[in-house]
Scaffold this active site. Structure first.
Site, PDB file in Angstrom:
ATOM      1  N   TYR A 182      -2.981   4.202 -25.321  1.00 44.73           N
ATOM      2  CA  TYR A 182      -1.981   3.195 -24.966  1.00 44.73           C
ATOM      3  C   TYR A 182      -1.462   2.468 -26.199  1.00 44.73           C
ATOM      4  O   TYR A 182      -2.185   2.321 -27.173  1.00 44.73           O
ATOM      5  CB  TYR A 182      -2.584   2.174 -24.006  1.00 44.73           C
ATOM      6  CG  TYR A 182      -2.839   2.671 -22.610  1.00 44.73           C
ATOM      7  CD1 TYR A 182      -2.389   3.911 -22.174  1.00 44.73           C
ATOM      8  CD2 TYR A 182      -3.553   1.888 -21.696  1.00 44.73           C
ATOM      9  CE1 TYR A 182      -2.645   4.349 -20.884  1.00 44.73           C
ATOM     10  CE2 TYR A 182      -3.804   2.313 -20.410  1.00 44.73           C
ATOM     11  CZ  TYR A 182      -3.356   3.550 -20.015  1.00 44.73           C
ATOM     12  OH  TYR A 182      -3.606   3.970 -18.738  1.00 44.73           O
ATOM     13  N   SER A 230      -0.885   3.170 -10.675  1.00 45.70           N
ATOM     14  CA  SER A 230       0.506   3.290 -10.226  1.00 45.70           C
ATOM     15  C   SER A 230       0.658   3.023  -8.726  1.00 45.70           C
ATOM     16  O   SER A 230       1.352   3.770  -8.032  1.00 45.70           O
ATOM     17  CB  SER A 230       1.057   4.680 -10.566  1.00 45.70           C
ATOM     18  OG  SER A 230       2.453   4.651 -10.719  1.00 45.70           O
ATOM     19  N   GLY A 233      11.009  -2.521  -5.335  1.00 46.44           N
ATOM     20  CA  GLY A 233      12.353  -2.657  -4.788  1.00 46.44           C
ATOM     21  C   GLY A 233      13.414  -2.981  -5.827  1.00 46.44           C
ATOM     22  O   GLY A 233      14.604  -3.046  -5.502  1.00 46.44           O
TER      23      GLY A 233
END
Length: 346
Positions: A53, A234, A243
């Site tokens: 990461y 996830s 959204g």
């Protein structure tokens, strides 16, 4: 906050785990520390990282996530109150800057652990995970397994566990887990551990969300019967289930806008499913993100779900999902949408 023990351990983790893969790419160190402070203030005690990461992978930033966390851990001085998880990178030619070639040999596992300990500024890692298998398998958007008769990989489950066993006995890691694994891989690890009195995998970190329930095809039963905890990554399908893409809200700096290579989250069925879930959330006056997280949080095979955010506002919204309990009517309508658009982002 809710807590539970990862099976077969004394790791009493918060039901929500803070994901950190944006630290060092989308988030500065100051922003990362702000997120960590806020999460801990809300009762989260479980933080997940990886040696590769931040994401997307980048030679110039690799390791920065763990460095940010390490600086924060040193600053607050409460290491025993935090459960730290990290991962060793699996084989991938695009990550040769980490080690070349990447594998799970004893030398590489030791190297990976020692480097993570240095960056994290700690003497031990609570949960150390294999980020993905050495062998070929279906992962990262690949739906089906395809056998390759020319594959060079040889069964090395035993040697991996022996290497991890030495690290457990040395005190550098407390427990071990797997990630992006299949039912066969999980059972082979458990078999080797049982036969040879080697460290038992206690957790599996795989994708799991309203848009991807492939975990339930076999792995969920293994978790329940073999006592393994799912750490779901996830759970908002890279932000789709928030959204924001559906509503076209501030998406210029969003992950799928900045990093178009994550094609698994851009299928037509995914768009249709997200629209349906957002409309359902509106119908019941729920936030789409909180509805999506609330759906998975009470699954009996789940130990914790990983939330990641680029802003405190997003983080606050995601953490508050812990207080949401979905009615049977909402769950029933979710199941109907799943029947129409099954596993749109495997």
């Amino acid at each position: 906050m809710e807590y539970n023990f990862i099976p077969n351990t004394k790791l009493n983790v918060s039901r929500i785990c803070l994901g950190t893969m944006t630290f060092g790419e989308q988030n500065t160190e100051a922003e990362a520390h702000q997120q960590l402070d806020y999460a801990i203030g809300q009762g989260i005690n479980f933080i997940d990282a990886a040696e590769m990461y931040p994401v997307p992978r980048n030679e110039k930033t690799q390791g920065r996530t763990e460095e940010y966390i390490g600086n924060w851990v040193k600053k607050i001085g409460k290491r025993k109150d935090i459960i730290l998880a990290s991962k060793i990178t699996g084989p991938d030619k695009s990550l040769s800057h980490i080690r070349d070639p990447l594998n799970f040999s004893k030398e590489q596992i030791n190297d990976a652990v020692n480097n993570s300990l240095k960056r994290l500024q700690t003497d031990y890692i609570d949960l150390y995970q294999l980020h993905w298998p050495e062998r070929k398998n279906q992962r990262f958007g690949i739906r089906y397994y395809e056998f390759d008769a020319n594959e060079q990989w040889k069964d090395n489950f035993h040697s991996i566990l022996e290497s991890l066993d030495e690290l457990v006995k040395s005190g550098k890691i407390r427990h071990v887990g797997i990630s992006n694994e299949t039912p066969w891989g999980v059972m082979r690890f458990l078999e080797e551990a049982e036969k040879n009195n080697l460290p038992r995998m206690v957790s599996i970190q795989n994708a799991y969300s309203l848009l991807n329930r492939t975990f339930e095809y076999g792995l969920s039963e293994i978790c329940l019967r073999e006592k393994l905890g799912l750490i779901a990554y996830s759970p908002l399908a890279f932000g789709l289930l928030s959204g924001k893409y559906y509503r076209n809200k501030n998406i210029e700096k969003a992950r799928l806008t900045l990093f178009p290579q994550f094609a698994r989250y851009k299928t037509e069925n995914a768009k249709k499913a997200v629209a349906a879930y957002c409309q359902l959330a509106d119908k019941y006056e729920l936030l789409p993100s909180q509805m999506a997280l609330a759906y998975i949080k009470d699954k009996p095979f789940l130990s914790s779900y990983i939330i990641g955010a680029t802003s405190i506002e997003q983080l606050k919204e995601n953490i508050e999902s812990i207080y949401i309990k979905l009615d049977k009517e909402v769950i029933g309508e979710i199941e109907k949408i799943m029947e129409m658009y099954p596993d749109a982002t495997p």
